[in-house]
Write a protein that holds these residues in place. Structure first.
Motif, short mmCIF file in Angstrom:
data_model
loop_
_atom_site.label_atom_id
_atom_site.label_comp_id
_atom_site.label_asym_id
_atom_site.label_seq_id
_atom_site.Cartn_x
_atom_site.Cartn_y
_atom_site.Cartn_z
N PHE A 123 24.30 39.13 59.85
CA PHE A 123 23.72 38.18 60.60
C PHE A 123 23.37 36.85 59.74
N CYS A 124 23.01 36.78 58.70
CA CYS A 124 22.94 35.78 57.89
C CYS A 124 23.68 34.98 57.32
N MET A 125 25.09 35.70 57.14
CA MET A 125 26.28 34.99 56.84
C MET A 125 27.00 34.47 58.11
N ASP A 126 26.72 34.95 59.24
CA ASP A 126 27.20 34.35 60.39
C ASP A 126 26.40 33.16 60.95
N LEU A 127 24.99 33.11 60.60
CA LEU A 127 24.17 32.32 60.77
C LEU A 127 24.52 30.95 59.78
N LEU A 128 24.79 31.17 58.67
CA LEU A 128 25.01 30.37 57.58
C LEU A 128 26.38 29.74 57.85
N SER A 129 27.40 30.44 58.46
CA SER A 129 28.68 29.57 58.56
C SER A 129 28.24 28.75 60.05
N GLU A 130 27.49 29.06 60.92
CA GLU A 130 27.54 28.08 62.04
C GLU A 130 26.65 27.15 61.59
N VAL A 131 25.16 27.19 60.67
CA VAL A 131 24.67 26.07 60.38
C VAL A 131 25.65 25.01 59.60
N ALA A 132 26.48 25.59 58.52
CA ALA A 132 27.39 24.65 57.90
C ALA A 132 28.24 24.14 58.44
N LYS A 133 28.65 24.52 59.92
CA LYS A 133 29.77 23.65 60.54
C LYS A 133 28.77 22.45 61.36
N LYS A 134 27.61 22.67 61.58
CA LYS A 134 26.77 21.64 62.24
C LYS A 134 26.38 20.54 61.41
N VAL A 135 26.04 21.00 60.23
CA VAL A 135 25.31 20.15 59.17
C VAL A 135 26.43 19.50 58.54
N GLY A 136 27.66 20.16 58.20
CA GLY A 136 28.62 19.68 57.37
C GLY A 136 28.42 19.78 55.89
N PHE A 137 28.51 21.04 55.42
CA PHE A 137 28.55 21.31 54.08
C PHE A 137 29.42 22.40 53.62
N LYS A 138 29.90 22.57 52.31
CA LYS A 138 30.33 23.80 51.89
C LYS A 138 29.45 24.32 51.11
N TYR A 139 29.67 25.78 50.85
CA TYR A 139 28.71 26.59 50.28
C TYR A 139 29.49 27.78 49.65
N LYS A 140 28.87 28.24 48.42
CA LYS A 140 29.19 29.35 47.62
C LYS A 140 28.00 30.63 47.63
N VAL A 141 28.14 31.52 48.11
CA VAL A 141 27.27 32.62 48.21
C VAL A 141 27.05 33.59 46.75
N HIS A 142 25.77 33.98 46.35
CA HIS A 142 25.77 34.61 45.36
C HIS A 142 24.50 35.53 45.69
N LEU A 143 24.45 36.70 45.17
CA LEU A 143 23.20 37.75 45.45
C LEU A 143 22.08 37.51 44.27
N VAL A 144 20.88 37.53 44.74
CA VAL A 144 19.80 37.20 43.97
C VAL A 144 20.01 38.12 42.58
N LYS A 145 19.72 37.65 41.36
CA LYS A 145 19.91 38.45 40.50
C LYS A 145 18.89 39.65 40.10
N ASP A 146 17.62 39.64 40.42
CA ASP A 146 16.64 40.74 40.48
C ASP A 146 16.47 41.35 41.71
N GLY A 147 17.21 41.26 42.69
CA GLY A 147 17.03 41.91 44.02
C GLY A 147 15.71 41.83 44.51
N SER A 148 15.19 40.78 44.65
CA SER A 148 13.85 40.66 45.03
C SER A 148 13.74 39.26 46.16
N TYR A 149 12.61 39.29 47.09
CA TYR A 149 12.72 38.16 47.79
C TYR A 149 11.80 37.00 47.42
N GLY A 150 10.88 37.12 46.66
CA GLY A 150 10.15 36.18 45.96
C GLY A 150 8.83 36.45 46.06
N ARG A 151 7.92 36.64 44.81
CA ARG A 151 6.56 36.95 44.80
C ARG A 151 6.17 36.35 43.51
#
Length: 466
Positions: free
Chosen positions: A52-80
């Motif tokens: 879902f997030c990858m599809d959302l990112l693709s659609e948002v990038a088309k509308k805003v107009g930017f290229k991107y490179k995705v990587h997984l978070v190193k510690d596997g955490s959301y943010g605390r």
């Protein structure tokens, strides 16, 4: 001098416009995107990522107009945030400048809003409970009525009363059933007709049975109707019957807090835990204190789902994530109660010039129905057939049998009238009267209740004399 000042003003204005509404050329050539693996938001497919997030990112990038490179978070955490004030996970990478955007099911909270900029929510969620089906609901007093809807039960009641009325009328009109109204008592009173019809409905029978063809047609139609009706009832009752392994009812958080038979917990360090920890609601405080006391936290969403499937454990989490678990595991169910509504957002660094355009793009996708489409695409359930089995029988499902019964009742009443008309014609020929006159007298004689009472009194007097 004036020319120089104007140039400075124009340059400053142009710089401000670039900050507020950056064109595609003002955005970095390739944005660094951090995310976390969680079904169905981000999943591995070979060397690529999907969800879902990858599809959302693709659609948002088309509308805003930017290229991107995705990587997984190193510690596997959301943010605390830890005790020293430092952030880990995806939020920490954005704060430290290691990533430009974080796209994942990141809950929009006040603490995160202080350190990063967050877009408008792309999905609404809340806190709910995931349980196994056999402990989610208890048996009710009127569960035996659930195989049919209320409209179907009303239709059955009308059919029952209509059949009893038709038997009563047909047995009074038919001369084959009641040949001498002046000297004989009609065995089919209205109360007996009701009793006879109820006996047939329960497959018990209640004699005497009609002797005339008209009454037998009506009874056969009712018997056929009851056989199909009972078959549908017991079939749907057995398929919708829940397991009797537990009689505990857990419909919401108050039920969960007031019992001690089922263990419950949530994801450690999650915003769900923070919701219960910071709440002033006494029920929520009791739930938090119980989880802290028993240390019933889980380390991942998969662990929470697995423990809920094993039974005797209720997993508390984001309602959207729980809906996915229900769609994937047919033995699980989510409680109806949802509290603490909040949203999932994309995170960027504070003061990021792209955050405004990302929010606009998300709103545009929502208004166009694209977000709803992505939700239905990645949350497709594999338990549709199982849900359909427990649905109550609707009136239109039995409309064929109601039609057959109606035709049988109508045919039986018509045959009763024809039987009486045939006898009236013979009597008219013998008495040399018009057929209509004799038929009118017969109808008046047979349908008057006072006459039946008089016949009953005469029979009782004859018995006393004897």
């Amino acid at each position: 001098k004036v020319f120089v000042d104007t140039t400075v003003l124009v340059c400053k204005s142009y710089t401000n416009l670039l900050f507020l509404f950056p064109p595609s050329t003002s955005v970095q050539s390739e944005l660094r995107i951090t995310t976390i693996k969680q079904e169905p938001y981000t999943m591995s497919k070979g060397t690529q990522l999907e969800g879902f997030c990858m599809d959302l990112l693709s659609e948002v990038a088309k509308k805003v107009g930017f290229k991107y490179k995705v990587h997984l978070v190193k510690d596997g955490s959301y943010g605390r945030q830890d005790e020293s004030g430092n952030w880990n996970g995806m939020i920490g990478e954005v704060v430290r400048g290691e990533a430009d955007l974080a796209i994942a099911p990141l809950t929009l909270t006040a603490a995160r809003e202080k350190v990063v900029a967050m877009t408008k929510p792309f999905m609404q969620t809340g806190v709910s409970i995931l349980l196994r089906k056999d402990i989610s609901e208890g048996a009710g007093f009127f569960d035996f009525l659930t195989p049919f809807t209320a409209e179907t039960w009303v239709g059955i009641l009308i059919a029952y009363l209509g059949t009893a009325a038709c038997i009563f009328v047909a047995t009074r009109l038919s001369p084959c059933e009641w040949s001498q109204p002046l000297s004989e008592q009609n065995t089919f009173s209205f109360l007996h007709s009701l009793w006879y019809t109820a006996g047939a409905l329960t497959l018990q029978g209640a004699g005497p049975h009609p002797k005339a063809l008209s009454g037998r047609i009506i009874c056969c139609s009712w018997w056929l109707f009851t056989i199909v009706l009972l078959a549908c009832y017991f079939s749907n009752l057995s398929s919708s019957k829940t397991s009797d392994s537990s009689h505990l009812m857990v419909k919401g958080f108050e039920d969960l807090a007031n019992q001690d038979m089922i263990e419950y917990g949530c994801l450690a360090g999650s915003s769900t835990l923070a919701f219960f920890k910071n709440s002033n609601n006494p029920v929520y405080r009791r739930i938090y204190e119980h989880m802290e006391r028993t240390k019933s936290f889980v380390t991942s969403m998969d662990e929470g789902v697995r423990r809920a499937k094993e039974g005797n454990f209720a997993f508390i989490g984001e309602s959207v994530s729980l809906d996915l678990a229900v769609a994937r595991h047919c033995e699980l169910v989510r409680a109806h109660e949802v509290v603490g509504m909040r949203g999932y957002s994309i995170a960027a660094a504070l003061g990021s010039p792209i955050i405004k355009n990302l929010s606009v793009a998300i709103l545009q996708l929502s208004e166009a129905g694209e977000l709803a489409y992505l939700r239905s695409k990645w949350w497709a359930s594999s338990c549709i057939s199982d849900k359909a089995k427990s649905l109550a029988v609707q009136p239109h499902s039995l409309r064929g049998m109601f039609l057959v019964l109606s035709l049988g009742l109508g045919l039986g009443a018509l045959v009763a009238v024809l039987e009486l008309t045939s006898k009236s014609r013979r009597s008219a020929a013998e008495q040399k009267k018009s057929c209509c006159t004799v038929l009118s007298e017969e109808l008046s004689l047979r349908l008057r209740t006072s006459n039946a009472n008089k016949v009953q009194e005469n029979l009782e007097k004859d018995k006393e004399k004897a």
